[in-house]
Design a protein around this motif. Structure first.
Motif, short mmCIF file in Angstrom:
data_model
loop_
_atom_site.label_atom_id
_atom_site.label_comp_id
_atom_site.label_asym_id
_atom_site.label_seq_id
_atom_site.Cartn_x
_atom_site.Cartn_y
_atom_site.Cartn_z
N LEU A 111 -0.83 -4.08 50.11
CA LEU A 111 0.13 -2.98 50.32
C LEU A 111 1.07 -3.27 51.49
O LEU A 111 2.30 -3.15 51.38
CB LEU A 111 -0.67 -1.69 50.58
N GLY A 118 -5.76 -13.77 47.44
CA GLY A 118 -6.45 -13.08 46.34
C GLY A 118 -5.87 -11.70 46.13
O GLY A 118 -4.79 -11.39 46.61
N SER A 139 -4.57 7.40 45.74
CA SER A 139 -3.93 8.23 46.77
C SER A 139 -3.75 7.41 48.04
O SER A 139 -4.55 6.53 48.34
CB SER A 139 -4.79 9.45 47.10
N ASP A 156 -3.02 -18.95 46.97
CA ASP A 156 -2.95 -19.95 48.04
C ASP A 156 -3.45 -19.29 49.33
O ASP A 156 -3.21 -18.09 49.55
CB ASP A 156 -1.49 -20.43 48.21
N ALA A 182 -0.60 -10.12 57.40
CA ALA A 182 -0.99 -8.88 56.71
C ALA A 182 -2.22 -9.19 55.87
O ALA A 182 -2.28 -8.88 54.68
CB ALA A 182 0.17 -8.40 55.84
N THR A 183 -3.20 -9.83 56.51
CA THR A 183 -4.33 -10.38 55.76
C THR A 183 -5.50 -9.40 55.62
O THR A 183 -6.57 -9.77 55.12
CB THR A 183 -4.84 -11.68 56.42
N ILE A 218 -6.87 -17.51 61.08
CA ILE A 218 -5.71 -18.41 60.95
C ILE A 218 -5.18 -18.84 62.31
O ILE A 218 -5.04 -20.02 62.61
CB ILE A 218 -4.57 -17.74 60.14
N GLY A 246 -0.98 -3.53 58.96
CA GLY A 246 -2.00 -3.11 58.00
C GLY A 246 -3.41 -3.10 58.54
O GLY A 246 -3.67 -2.92 59.73
C1 LIG Z 1 -12.20 -1.17 48.91
C2 LIG Z 1 -11.13 -0.41 49.64
C3 LIG Z 1 -10.55 0.71 49.07
C4 LIG Z 1 -9.55 1.41 49.75
N1 LIG Z 1 -8.99 2.53 49.17
C5 LIG Z 1 -8.04 3.21 49.84
C6 LIG Z 1 -7.43 4.37 49.26
O1 LIG Z 1 -7.74 4.76 48.14
N2 LIG Z 1 -6.48 5.04 49.97
C7 LIG Z 1 -6.12 4.63 51.23
O2 LIG Z 1 -5.26 5.28 51.85
N3 LIG Z 1 -6.67 3.53 51.79
C8 LIG Z 1 -7.61 2.82 51.14
N4 LIG Z 1 -8.17 1.71 51.72
C9 LIG Z 1 -7.69 1.26 53.04
C10 LIG Z 1 -6.82 0.01 52.83
O3 LIG Z 1 -7.21 -0.88 53.83
C11 LIG Z 1 -5.31 0.27 52.93
O4 LIG Z 1 -4.97 1.38 52.16
C12 LIG Z 1 -4.42 -0.87 52.45
O5 LIG Z 1 -4.41 -1.01 51.04
C13 LIG Z 1 -4.71 -2.19 53.12
O6 LIG Z 1 -3.61 -3.03 52.84
P1 LIG Z 1 -3.37 -4.39 53.61
O7 LIG Z 1 -2.17 -4.99 52.97
O8 LIG Z 1 -3.36 -4.19 55.07
O9 LIG Z 1 -4.68 -5.30 53.32
P2 LIG Z 1 -5.34 -5.80 51.98
O10 LIG Z 1 -5.08 -4.90 50.86
O11 LIG Z 1 -6.75 -6.08 52.33
O12 LIG Z 1 -4.58 -7.17 51.65
C14 LIG Z 1 -4.73 -8.33 52.39
C15 LIG Z 1 -4.32 -9.52 51.54
O13 LIG Z 1 -4.32 -10.69 52.35
C16 LIG Z 1 -4.85 -11.77 51.61
N5 LIG Z 1 -5.34 -12.80 52.55
C17 LIG Z 1 -6.38 -12.72 53.43
N6 LIG Z 1 -6.49 -13.87 54.12
C18 LIG Z 1 -5.50 -14.69 53.68
C19 LIG Z 1 -5.11 -16.02 54.02
N7 LIG Z 1 -5.75 -16.75 54.95
N8 LIG Z 1 -4.06 -16.59 53.35
C20 LIG Z 1 -3.38 -15.89 52.40
N9 LIG Z 1 -3.73 -14.60 52.05
C21 LIG Z 1 -4.77 -14.02 52.68
C22 LIG Z 1 -5.93 -11.13 50.76
O14 LIG Z 1 -6.25 -11.94 49.65
C23 LIG Z 1 -5.26 -9.80 50.37
O15 LIG Z 1 -4.50 -9.95 49.21
C24 LIG Z 1 -9.14 0.99 51.04
C25 LIG Z 1 -9.74 -0.16 51.62
C26 LIG Z 1 -10.71 -0.84 50.93
C27 LIG Z 1 -11.32 -2.05 51.59
#
Ligand SMILES: Cc1cc2nc3c(=O)[nH]c(=O)nc-3n(C[C@H](O)[C@H](O)[C@H](O)COP(=O)(O)OP(=O)(O)OC[C@H]3O[C@@H](n4cnc5c(N)ncnc54)[C@H](O)[C@@H]3O)c2cc1C
Length: 418
Positions: free
Chosen positions: A12, A34, A44, A281, A314-315, A334, A386
């Protein structure tokens, strides 16, 4: 490979940041190992449901000052009340603008229905999912709840029991037809995403509409698990027209069809704006020149570096391996950025499983502009966004998506203003 901004992580947060930047003409790449937390989403987006001390929040904006007292390193504390308000309002318009329709407003939380049928506060809910503006009642009185025979990730009886407690009496129905029978031969195939693919076919949609109409005669609404509309628009609208009744979806246990659809939409908007999305990747390490990240290396590209004016990390958190916990430390793999965590492992957990867990608030340290810190030094061109950030508990506070979206928009602004 040269880009204006390289974003590591395509969930996200990374995607929102990438869309913002590419829409303003930046050449951006997202490298993502992934799938993201969106695949497990409730459908939501939470902004702020309670303060760290447990006080419930119904109007998030009014709670930001108190939050700053209780959580000085919280991402919202870094933004401050005015910026929080501005970004939350703009996020709502932004999602609409890129074709993600939601219900709700940052001015006041509404209630979403959980897969177990209970109500929980939240900020924005994807359209067609059932919501309420009141914790003690639903906008439907005697709906028909349908499930697919043999689909175990949706508990109609639990939901009906919970709804009954707040005055909504449901009738329960089961759906079956030949294409579903085919899936059922192997129980591991009976998952929301596979079922949604069956409903993507027009002939199955027509048959579904016919069954819903015939079986919901005495109800004021139809409720289905969120197993439609993976690759097709307007499914619920079609069913409403055919049955002449309001049709609502309820989230299932993961994987989440509405969450995956959101991820797909964000990715396609990013790519339509010229963004390069590299799924599968993994970024392994980076080089630093002075207080800037100069080169980034990934597993698939080996010695060929990625070079960007700016880098966004944003990992995600532990779940996506943006943070790694070992027996004695929590680290960021990293860049080896500075991470906030308790040195005494005993302090990572609360023995009460339902209490706030301290490890949830561990994350990388940043300055007030969300720039990463390495061995105490601010990295000028490395921004973090994030779930990887320090100082907040997405689960206990209900602030996960809000932090991801608002911090992503904020750092995109910082990068563009340079
Ligand atoms: C199981 C679960 C369910 C959730 N449900 C909700 C919900 O319903 N509503 C809500 O408000 N919040 C929810 N959350 C909170 C959630 O953390 C945030 O809503 C948000 O989706 C997180 O987004 P993000 O992009 O920060 O991280 P993530 O969605 O975790 O994305 C991180 C990305 O980075 C990639 N990545 C990691 N390391 C590397 C690397 N070395 N090289 C390349 N890519 C890498 C991963 O593969 C992943 O695609 C949920 C969290 C979890 C764990």
């Amino acid at each position: 490979m040269k880009f204006d901004t390289i974003i590591i992580g395509g969930g996200l947060s990374g995607l929102i940041c990438g869309i913002y930047l590419s829409r303003q003409g930046q050449r951006c790449a997202i490298i993502s190992s992934g799938q993201s937390a969106l695949h497990f989403s409730s459908g939501s987006f939470d902004l702020l449901n309670s303060l760290p001390d447990g006080t419930k929040v119904s109007k998030p904006l009014e709670a930001i000052q108190e939050l700053a007292q209780q959580a000085p390193t919280h991402p919202y504390t870094k933004l401050g009340t005015d910026k929080f308000k501005e970004l939350a309002g703009r996020a709502e318009d932004f999602l609409k603008d890129i074709g993600i329709s939601t219900q709700g407003s940052y001015r006041e939380n509404h209630y979403r229905v959980t897969p177990m049928g209970t109500l929980k506060p939240t900020w924005l809910t994807l359209k067609n999912l059932l919501t309420s503006d009141n914790e003690k009642r639903l906008p439907v009185h005697n709906p028909s709840i349908f499930n697919v025979t043999g689909f175990l990730d949706f508990y109609t009886q639990f939901i009906a029991d919970e709804f009954q407690k707040i005055g909504t009496k449901c009738s329960i129905h089961s759906i079956n037809f030949p294409d579903l029978e085919h899936l059922r031969k192997n129980p591991t195939e009976m998952r929301s995403v596979n079922i949604a693919r069956v409903f993507d076919k027009q002939e199955n949609m027509e048959e579904l509409a016919r069954i819903l109409k015939a079986e919901s005669k005495d109800s004021d609404a139809i409720i289905l698990p969120a197993i439609t509309g993976l690759n097709r628009d307007q499914m619920v609208e079609y069913l409403q027209k055919e049955t002449n009744k309001p049709v609502y979806l309820l989230p299932t246990l993961p994987p989440s069809v509405p969450g995956i659809r959101t991820q797909q939409r964000l990715r396609s908007v990013f790519q339509q704006n010229g963004g390069v999305y590299m799924l599968g990747d993994t970024v392994s390490h980076a080089e630093r020149k002075g207080n800037r990240i100069s080169r980034i290396y990934s597993v698939n590209h080996g010695d060929i570096p990625f070079i960007g004016q700016n880098v966004v990390i944003a990992t995600g958190s532990y779940f996506s391996q943006g943070l790694i916990a070992t027996s004695d430390q929590v680290y960021e793999p990293i860049f080896n950025l500075d991470v906030t965590f308790a040195s005494d492992r005993e302090q990572w957990y609360n023995s009460d499983a339902f209490a706030a867990q301290p490890y949830q608030t561990f994350g990388i340290k940043t300055d007030k502009d969300f720039r990463g810190i390495q061995k105490g030094e601010i990295l000028e061109n490395l921004y973090a966004t994030g779930a990887i950030l320090e100082g907040f508990n997405p689960l206990k506070e209900g602030s996960g998506a809000g932090v991801s979206i608002l911090s992503a928009m904020y750092i995109a602004e910082q990068i563009l203003s340079k």
